[in-house]
Design an enzyme around this catalytic site. Structure first.
Site, PDB file in Angstrom:
ATOM      1  N   LYS A 115      51.162  47.046  40.080  1.00 54.60           N
ATOM      2  CA  LYS A 115      50.121  46.636  41.024  1.00 54.60           C
ATOM      3  C   LYS A 115      50.034  47.559  42.242  1.00 54.60           C
ATOM      4  O   LYS A 115      48.946  47.747  42.799  1.00 54.60           O
ATOM      5  CB  LYS A 115      50.341  45.179  41.460  1.00 54.60           C
ATOM      6  CG  LYS A 115      50.432  44.187  40.299  1.00 54.60           C
ATOM      7  CD  LYS A 115      49.246  44.255  39.354  1.00 54.60           C
ATOM      8  CE  LYS A 115      49.490  43.441  38.078  1.00 54.60           C
ATOM      9  NZ  LYS A 115      48.448  43.637  37.044  1.00 54.60           N
ATOM     10  N   ILE A 161      45.096  36.820  53.248  1.00 52.38           N
ATOM     11  CA  ILE A 161      43.729  36.338  53.465  1.00 52.38           C
ATOM     12  C   ILE A 161      43.723  34.832  53.255  1.00 52.38           C
ATOM     13  O   ILE A 161      44.093  34.352  52.182  1.00 52.38           O
ATOM     14  CB  ILE A 161      42.746  37.010  52.462  1.00 52.38           C
ATOM     15  CG1 ILE A 161      42.863  38.543  52.514  1.00 52.38           C
ATOM     16  CG2 ILE A 161      41.316  36.549  52.708  1.00 52.38           C
ATOM     17  CD1 ILE A 161      42.423  39.175  53.802  1.00 52.38           C
ATOM     18  N   HIS A 215      38.226  33.418  44.501  1.00 51.83           N
ATOM     19  CA  HIS A 215      38.603  34.382  43.462  1.00 51.83           C
ATOM     20  C   HIS A 215      37.328  34.740  42.704  1.00 51.83           C
ATOM     21  O   HIS A 215      36.773  33.904  41.995  1.00 51.83           O
ATOM     22  CB  HIS A 215      39.641  33.770  42.515  1.00 51.83           C
ATOM     23  CG  HIS A 215      39.971  34.616  41.321  1.00 51.83           C
ATOM     24  ND1 HIS A 215      41.261  34.978  41.000  1.00 51.83           N
ATOM     25  CD2 HIS A 215      39.187  35.179  40.374  1.00 51.83           C
ATOM     26  CE1 HIS A 215      41.241  35.732  39.902  1.00 51.83           C
ATOM     27  NE2 HIS A 215      39.995  35.854  39.497  1.00 51.83           N
ATOM     28  N   LYS A 256      43.716  28.876  36.051  1.00 47.03           N
ATOM     29  CA  LYS A 256      42.285  28.620  36.187  1.00 47.03           C
ATOM     30  C   LYS A 256      41.902  27.391  35.378  1.00 47.03           C
ATOM     31  O   LYS A 256      42.403  27.184  34.278  1.00 47.03           O
ATOM     32  CB  LYS A 256      41.491  29.833  35.672  1.00 47.03           C
ATOM     33  CG  LYS A 256      41.722  31.087  36.516  1.00 47.03           C
ATOM     34  CD  LYS A 256      41.131  32.326  35.872  1.00 47.03           C
ATOM     35  CE  LYS A 256      41.500  33.551  36.695  1.00 47.03           C
ATOM     36  NZ  LYS A 256      41.187  34.810  35.985  1.00 47.03           N
ATOM     37  N   GLU A 270      43.691  43.032  41.540  1.00 44.75           N
ATOM     38  CA  GLU A 270      44.278  43.681  40.384  1.00 44.75           C
ATOM     39  C   GLU A 270      43.218  43.843  39.313  1.00 44.75           C
ATOM     40  O   GLU A 270      42.134  43.256  39.408  1.00 44.75           O
ATOM     41  CB  GLU A 270      45.482  42.895  39.840  1.00 44.75           C
ATOM     42  CG  GLU A 270      45.307  41.401  39.758  1.00 44.75           C
ATOM     43  CD  GLU A 270      46.643  40.660  39.553  1.00 44.75           C
ATOM     44  OE1 GLU A 270      46.899  40.290  38.409  1.00 44.75           O
ATOM     45  OE2 GLU A 270      47.409  40.472  40.518  1.00 44.75           O
ATOM     46  N   ASN A 288      42.626  43.434  35.187  1.00 43.29           N
ATOM     47  CA  ASN A 288      43.136  42.951  33.907  1.00 43.29           C
ATOM     48  C   ASN A 288      42.558  43.826  32.804  1.00 43.29           C
ATOM     49  O   ASN A 288      41.339  43.907  32.645  1.00 43.29           O
ATOM     50  CB  ASN A 288      42.762  41.490  33.694  1.00 43.29           C
ATOM     51  CG  ASN A 288      43.354  40.604  34.767  1.00 43.29           C
ATOM     52  OD1 ASN A 288      44.513  40.747  35.116  1.00 43.29           O
ATOM     53  ND2 ASN A 288      42.555  39.714  35.321  1.00 43.29           N
ATOM     54  N   ARG A 316      42.267  43.620  29.652  1.00 47.20           N
ATOM     55  CA  ARG A 316      42.091  42.881  28.397  1.00 47.20           C
ATOM     56  C   ARG A 316      40.799  42.065  28.486  1.00 47.20           C
ATOM     57  O   ARG A 316      40.200  41.969  29.551  1.00 47.20           O
ATOM     58  CB  ARG A 316      43.262  41.916  28.207  1.00 47.20           C
ATOM     59  CG  ARG A 316      43.335  40.895  29.350  1.00 47.20           C
ATOM     60  CD  ARG A 316      44.303  39.759  29.095  1.00 47.20           C
ATOM     61  NE  ARG A 316      44.076  38.661  30.012  1.00 47.20           N
ATOM     62  CZ  ARG A 316      44.552  38.588  31.251  1.00 47.20           C
ATOM     63  NH1 ARG A 316      45.308  39.583  31.726  1.00 47.20           N
ATOM     64  NH2 ARG A 316      44.272  37.562  32.029  1.00 47.20           N
ATOM     65  N   VAL A 332      40.282  34.882  28.965  1.00 45.85           N
ATOM     66  CA  VAL A 332      39.950  33.550  28.455  1.00 45.85           C
ATOM     67  C   VAL A 332      38.497  33.201  28.799  1.00 45.85           C
ATOM     68  O   VAL A 332      37.750  32.699  27.961  1.00 45.85           O
ATOM     69  CB  VAL A 332      40.902  32.487  29.056  1.00 45.85           C
ATOM     70  CG1 VAL A 332      40.399  31.075  28.761  1.00 45.85           C
ATOM     71  CG2 VAL A 332      42.318  32.668  28.533  1.00 45.85           C
ATOM     72  N   ARG A 391      38.149  24.421  31.071  1.00 47.65           N
ATOM     73  CA  ARG A 391      39.281  24.585  30.151  1.00 47.65           C
ATOM     74  C   ARG A 391      39.829  23.217  29.773  1.00 47.65           C
ATOM     75  O   ARG A 391      40.262  22.447  30.641  1.00 47.65           O
ATOM     76  CB  ARG A 391      40.384  25.412  30.793  1.00 47.65           C
ATOM     77  CG  ARG A 391      39.955  26.843  31.049  1.00 47.65           C
ATOM     78  CD  ARG A 391      41.165  27.686  31.375  1.00 47.65           C
ATOM     79  NE  ARG A 391      40.761  28.999  31.834  1.00 47.65           N
ATOM     80  CZ  ARG A 391      41.576  30.037  31.918  1.00 47.65           C
ATOM     81  NH1 ARG A 391      42.856  29.902  31.591  1.00 47.65           N
ATOM     82  NH2 ARG A 391      41.138  31.200  32.345  1.00 47.65           N
TER      83      ARG A 391
HETATM   84  C1  MV4 Z   1      46.352  37.195  47.948  1.00 47.98           C
HETATM   85  C2  MV4 Z   1      45.983  36.035  48.662  1.00 47.98           C
HETATM   86  C3  MV4 Z   1      45.749  36.174  50.008  1.00 47.98           C
HETATM   87  N1  MV4 Z   1      45.887  37.375  50.609  1.00 47.98           N
HETATM   88  N2  MV4 Z   1      46.479  38.363  48.600  1.00 47.98           N
HETATM   89  C4  MV4 Z   1      47.269  35.162  43.732  1.00 47.98           C
HETATM   90  C5  MV4 Z   1      46.928  35.669  42.358  1.00 47.98           C
HETATM   91  C6  MV4 Z   1      46.746  37.130  42.509  1.00 47.98           C
HETATM   92  N3  MV4 Z   1      45.774  37.670  41.592  1.00 47.98           N
HETATM   93  C7  MV4 Z   1      46.314  37.288  43.927  1.00 47.98           C
HETATM   94  N4  MV4 Z   1      46.683  36.081  44.611  1.00 47.98           N
HETATM   95  C8  MV4 Z   1      46.468  35.985  45.956  1.00 47.98           C
HETATM   96  N5  MV4 Z   1      46.570  37.155  46.634  1.00 47.98           N
HETATM   97  C9  MV4 Z   1      46.259  38.431  49.908  1.00 47.98           C
HETATM   98  N6  MV4 Z   1      46.417  39.600  50.538  1.00 47.98           N
HETATM   99  C10 MV4 Z   1      45.870  34.830  47.984  1.00 47.98           C
HETATM  100  C11 MV4 Z   1      46.121  34.778  46.621  1.00 47.98           C
HETATM  101  C12 MV4 Z   1      46.025  33.474  46.026  1.00 47.98           C
HETATM  102  C13 MV4 Z   1      45.060  33.146  45.088  1.00 47.98           C
HETATM  103  C14 MV4 Z   1      44.146  34.077  44.608  1.00 47.98           C
HETATM  104  C15 MV4 Z   1      43.198  33.744  43.707  1.00 47.98           C
HETATM  105  C16 MV4 Z   1      43.135  32.440  43.223  1.00 47.98           C
HETATM  106  C17 MV4 Z   1      44.042  31.506  43.645  1.00 47.98           C
HETATM  107  C18 MV4 Z   1      45.000  31.834  44.572  1.00 47.98           C
HETATM  108  C19 MV4 Z   1      45.894  30.851  44.993  1.00 47.98           C
HETATM  109  C20 MV4 Z   1      46.836  31.185  45.914  1.00 47.98           C
HETATM  110  C21 MV4 Z   1      46.920  32.487  46.418  1.00 47.98           C
END
Ligand code: MV4
Length: 430
Positions: free
Chosen positions: A99, A186, A191, A220, A271, A273, A275, A278, A319
């Protein structure tokens, strides 16, 4: 396999002994048992999967979305065995799988990331300096993680040194790699992820976003497109950023670029993915495209130059998991004594289940994806509620009651929710 049948391609299914009654085994033209239930002895066992491919003369392997789907060693072994891995090259999986490397790579391509460390953290002093500069709260992320595994939020300087040591130790235990990096945390983001598709000739395009904000402990539960928080201007900017991220590694195949979206329309790369995911059916329904067919065609060398995909209406996926939402979503395996799936106009069910099928306790609890399409979000919600009412499962507990109640909440109907909704807002299923 459904796509392959339409394309005239014969299929081989692999299965563990726990899955011998799964629908995919019956659907495949041929099926090969690759071992006992434990992942390491079947679905994660590269030599056994390659052996199944070799004895059946397979030309290609579709890795699906679990187990080895993002395993760069597996992609490499397929390639060196003369079997086409339907997905990106091993090197692309490796770059995005680390990552911190992914973050550095997309930054160089002009993609916005959350303010944070330039590279891995080497000591507590460096962590303190960065956190001081970007301000608290910060989040420590393992470079070998992903999907939320092993992350730690730190709200004040006094906790940083201990949290760093703990995060590094946990990362070493979980991933065999202690590397971590730091970002500004944040608060209350959404998302939002962008579907990308790239061919072997350098053409890369995107197919809009999916809003996956409705999650519980990083699992999810509902996905939709378009996002209630994204308009055409934001979609264009996020789409361009996602295409730039994929193009920065000469990506091939279908992929997803995940972003956090804050309340001020700022988005940040999380990030990629490498692939099919789902939740890809919501994109298929809104963009009228078979993404698995596109994966197979680009794997075969076909060009996507000049292809355009026009979005239409609104699509939602719920889901359906073998879990009891009234008991903290605890797994509920067992026999599907009744399994009546909904149908009718613009309703789709993707499932490996059927009446009398026994859901094994060994794997992920997803038993069906229920997807609807409609002209508007409001109509899609009504169609989903109608379909959820038609969905009858007897024998095990499922997430159907959860979805019925969620879709009636004011937060969901207004579209004004964030990633903390299920975990922090007090929403419970009665
Ligand atoms: C974060 C964030 C807040 N600030 N990064 C969790 C999964 C991963 N893909 C990224 N994630 C997060 N990264 C920063 N700098 C909050 C999350 C996060 C989150 C992200 C997407 C969906 C649900 C979440 C639940 C908790 C935290």
């Amino acid at each position: 396999m459904q796509t392959c049948r339409e394309l005239g391609i014969s299929t081989v299914g692999v299965y563990s002994t726990a899955d011998r009654d799964s629908l995919h085994v019956r659907y495949a033209d041929e099926a090969v048992c690759i071992g006992p239930p434990l992942g390491k002895e079947s679905y994660l066992n590269i030599p056994r999967i390659l052996a199944a491919a070799e004895i059946t003369n397979a030309d290609a392997i579709h890795p699906g979305y679990g187990f080895l789907a993002e395993n760069s060693d597996f992609a490499e072994v397929c390639s060196s065995s003369g079997i086409k891995f339907i997905g990106p090259q091993a090197e692309m999986i490796r770059k995005m799988g680390d990552k911190n490397t992914a973050r550095e790579t997309v930054v160089a391509a002009g993609v916005p990331v959350v303010p944070g460390s330039n590279g891995l953290i080497s000591n507590a002093q460096e962590a303190q300096d960065i956190a001081e500069e970007i301000g608290y709260p910060v989040i420590i992320k393992p470079t070998a993680g992903g999907g939320g595994k092993g992350m730690r939020v730190v709200s004040e300087a006094s906790q940083l040194e201990l949290s760093l040591a703990t995060a590094q130790n946990e990362a070493q235990q979980a991933f065999g790699n202690s590397g971590v990096y730091i970002e500004k945390f944040i608060e209350n983001p959404r998302h939002v992820e962008i579907q990308v598709l790239a061919d072997q000739h350098g053409n890369t395009l995107h197919l809009g976003e999916r809003d996956c904000t409705i999650q519980r402990r990083h699992q999810k539960l509902v996905e939709e497109t378009p996002s209630p928080a994204v308009d055409e201007e934001l979609r264009t900017r996020m789409g361009s950023a996602a295409v730039a991220a994929a193009a920065s590694i000469n990506y091939e195949g279908a992929g997803t670029v995940e972003f956090l979206l804050d309340g001020n329309r700022n988005f940040y790369f999380m990030e990629m993915n490498t692939r099919i995911q789902v939740e890809h059916p919501v994109t298929e329904e809104r963009y009228d495209v078979d993404l698995v067919k596109e994966q197979i065609l680009v794997a075969a060398g076909e060009s996507i130059a000049g292809r355009t995909f026009t979005p239409n209406g609104h699509s939602i996926e719920c889901r359906i998991n073998a879990e009891d939402p009234k008991q903290g979503f605890r797994p509920s395996p067992g026999e599907l004594q009744v399994f009546h799936t909904p149908g009718g106009y613009s309703v789709r069910v993707d499932s490996h289940g059927y009446a009398s099928y026994r859901v094994p306790p060994n794997y992920d609890s997803l038993i069906a994806k229920l997807i609807v399409h409609a002209d508007t979000r409001e109509e899609a919600i009504e169609r989903m509620l109608r379909a959820l009412d038609e969905f009858i499962v007897v024998g095990i507990k499922t997430t159907i009651p959860f979805h019925k109640q969620l879709l009636l909440t004011e937060a969901f109907r207004s579209g004004e929710f964030d990633t903390g909704f299920l975990d922090n807002s007090g929403f419970t299923v009665s």
